[in-house]
Design a protein around this motif. Structure first.
Motif, PDB file in Angstrom:
ATOM      1  N   ALA A 181      47.648  37.376  -1.415  1.00  0.00           N
ATOM      2  CA  ALA A 181      47.583  38.772  -0.997  1.00  0.00           C
ATOM      3  C   ALA A 181      46.529  39.563  -1.761  1.00  0.00           C
ATOM      4  O   ALA A 181      46.069  40.611  -1.278  1.00  0.00           O
ATOM      5  N   ALA A 292      48.878  47.108  -2.881  1.00  0.00           N
ATOM      6  CA  ALA A 292      49.049  46.572  -1.532  1.00  0.00           C
ATOM      7  C   ALA A 292      49.457  45.105  -1.568  1.00  0.00           C
ATOM      8  O   ALA A 292      50.253  44.647  -0.741  1.00  0.00           O
ATOM      9  N   ALA A 293      48.916  44.366  -2.536  1.00  0.00           N
ATOM     10  CA  ALA A 293      49.228  42.932  -2.626  1.00  0.00           C
ATOM     11  C   ALA A 293      50.688  42.710  -3.001  1.00  0.00           C
ATOM     12  O   ALA A 293      51.371  41.857  -2.423  1.00  0.00           O
ATOM     13  N   ALA A 295      53.128  44.761  -2.482  1.00  0.00           N
ATOM     14  CA  ALA A 295      53.952  45.181  -1.349  1.00  0.00           C
ATOM     15  C   ALA A 295      53.948  44.125  -0.253  1.00  0.00           C
ATOM     16  O   ALA A 295      54.993  43.814   0.338  1.00  0.00           O
ATOM     17  N   ALA A 296      52.774  43.538   0.022  1.00  0.00           N
ATOM     18  CA  ALA A 296      52.683  42.510   1.055  1.00  0.00           C
ATOM     19  C   ALA A 296      53.476  41.263   0.690  1.00  0.00           C
ATOM     20  O   ALA A 296      54.017  40.578   1.567  1.00  0.00           O
ATOM     21  N   ALA A 297      53.559  40.963  -0.594  1.00  0.00           N
ATOM     22  CA  ALA A 297      54.302  39.786  -1.049  1.00  0.00           C
ATOM     23  C   ALA A 297      55.789  40.093  -1.254  1.00  0.00           C
ATOM     24  O   ALA A 297      56.538  39.217  -1.704  1.00  0.00           O
ATOM     25  N   ARG A 300      57.464  44.867  -4.618  1.00  0.00           N
ATOM     26  CA  ARG A 300      57.231  46.256  -5.005  1.00  0.00           C
ATOM     27  C   ARG A 300      57.764  46.504  -6.424  1.00  0.00           C
ATOM     28  O   ARG A 300      58.861  46.084  -6.767  1.00  0.00           O
TER      29      ARG A 300
END
Length: 407
Positions: A181, A292-293, A295-297, A300
């Motif tokens: 990510a 963002a990475a 969150a994508a994985a 958080r």
């Protein structure tokens, strides 16, 4: 006796206690009652005999005067520690106690001050740091002969009332997802932090010449790069433990280090910033799109420092000896490593139990040829010549005509 009685113009009587040493007066105090003056004078003489006496006048200087000398004596500590001390003094201690005579500060005043810091909304860790700084200043005053006791030493540090946040360790699948990510070439930093267990400052301080190959591929850590004041100019400092260490490189990291060191001079930064110089954590997070990475994985709130916890988890799960993990992470002792990361090996407890299971062999399994007799069977025995004794229980006589169980 060094107590003198005198009368004020108003007619009131007072008692002046004087203490002399080597022919000169070293302390004097006025009391309303003679008994109080005598007790004080005797206590001062006792302290003189025992070498515990402190000139009361030395305790009348302001705490700010003591703090100046104390800060000057801190030149040998690490820069970050000194900056933290200066900030605690400037923001929290000086506004409250700066003009107070050092001898007038009491434990109750210090305790109330700590409570006021928490009431203002300061984090318990910040208030604890301010209390530690005040303790150090007053300890300096004790050593300098200005006060006899450190009143802040007895004050309890504040607590948040919440459990301490444990570091989050990733599984290997989550680590792979996080690496995928992240964006750009600087995402190579993620596996290095997650498998080598480096602190960010240690990674930023790596130079190409820090690579070692004997007895295996690794990195020699000898410096750290920190930000002044938490986010200011970068500077090079010694390691946290003031001791260098060598970290082994797992096979996945060797090509990454090879790629980043290719064509560079030995004194060049291994993970150099785009415009030169050591890499700053905040700039790196923007470069790879850290928020963002994570969150994508599905991670958080995952911190960069949590990659160090991941390294501890990976090494412990690989059955590495705690002493080895201590060396990798740079802790002072193996017990410190286990205190911090012992919870990561809880799953191994049951694996170890299964491995030990069956170690006793047939002793741990019931024997099919052995049958446990009941109490009734153990007490019921045949009579002479295999004939029952005429009772359910063994008779106390061989005469078959007597069947009473009481005999």
């Amino acid at each position: 006796m060094g107590v003198q009685r005198y009368r004020l113009p108003s007619g009131a009587v007072r008692y002046r206690a004087r203490v002399k040493s080597h022919g000169r007066e070293v302390a004097a105090r006025v009391f309303d009652r003679k008994a109080d003056a005598v007790v004080w004078e005797q206590d001062q003489r006792r302290r003189l005999r025992l070498g515990e006496w402190i000139d009361p006048r030395r305790g009348q200087v302001a705490l700010s005067v003591v703090a100046v000398d104390w800060l000057s004596s801190r030149s040998s500590v690490k820069r970050r520690t000194r900056e933290s001390d200066e900030a605690a003094w400037r923001n929290y201690i000086c506004p409250r106690f700066g003009n107070w005579p050092v001898a007038s500060i009491t434990a109750a005043e210090v305790s109330g001050w700590v409570g006021s810091l928490i009431a203002r909304g300061l984090a318990p860790s910040t208030a604890t740091r301010a209390l530690a700084t005040l303790r150090s200043i007053l300890a300096f005053a004790v050593a300098d002969g200005r006060v006899q006791h450190n009143v802040a030493a007895a004050v309890r540090r504040p607590t948040s009332g919440q459990a301490r946040r444990e570091g989050q360790a990733l599984t290997l699948d989550e680590l792979r997802a996080l690496i995928e990510a992240c964006q750009g070439r600087y995402r190579d930093v993620v596996p290095v932090l997650a498998l080598a267990g480096l602190r960010w400052g240690e990674l930023a301080g790596l130079q190409v010449g820090d690579r070692v190959s004997i007895p295996g591929p690794g990195l020699r850590l000898s410096r750290t790069v920190l930000a002044s004041g938490g986010g200011g100019a970068l500077y090079v400092d010694t390691l946290k433990s003031n001791r260098g260490r060598t970290v082994p490189l797992v096979l996945d990291l060797v090509p990454i280090v090879d790629r980043w060191s290719a064509g560079k001079a030995p004194d060049a930064w291994l993970f150099e910033a785009p415009h030169g110089g050591p890499l700053r954590e905040s700039n790196w997070k923007r470069s790879v799109g850290w928020s963002a990475a994570t969150a994508a994985a599905g991670l958080r709130g995952f911190r960069v420092h949590d990659l160090r916890h991941t390294a501890a988890s990976v090494w412990l799960a690989a059955r590495a000896d705690p002493k080895v993990v201590q060396r990798v992470l740079g802790h002072a002792t193996a017990s410190m490593t286990m205190d911090l990361y012992g919870h990561l090996i809880d799953a191994n407890l049951w694996e170890a139990a299964r491995a030990i299971g069956g170690i006793l062999g047939h002793l741990s399994r019931p024997n099919s040829k052995t049958r446990t007799r009941t109490m009734r069977e153990r007490t019921k025995v045949p009579g002479r010549n295999g004939v029952a004794g005429g009772a359910a229980y063994r008779n106390r006589t061989d005469d078959l005509r007597i069947t009473s169980a009481s005999l």
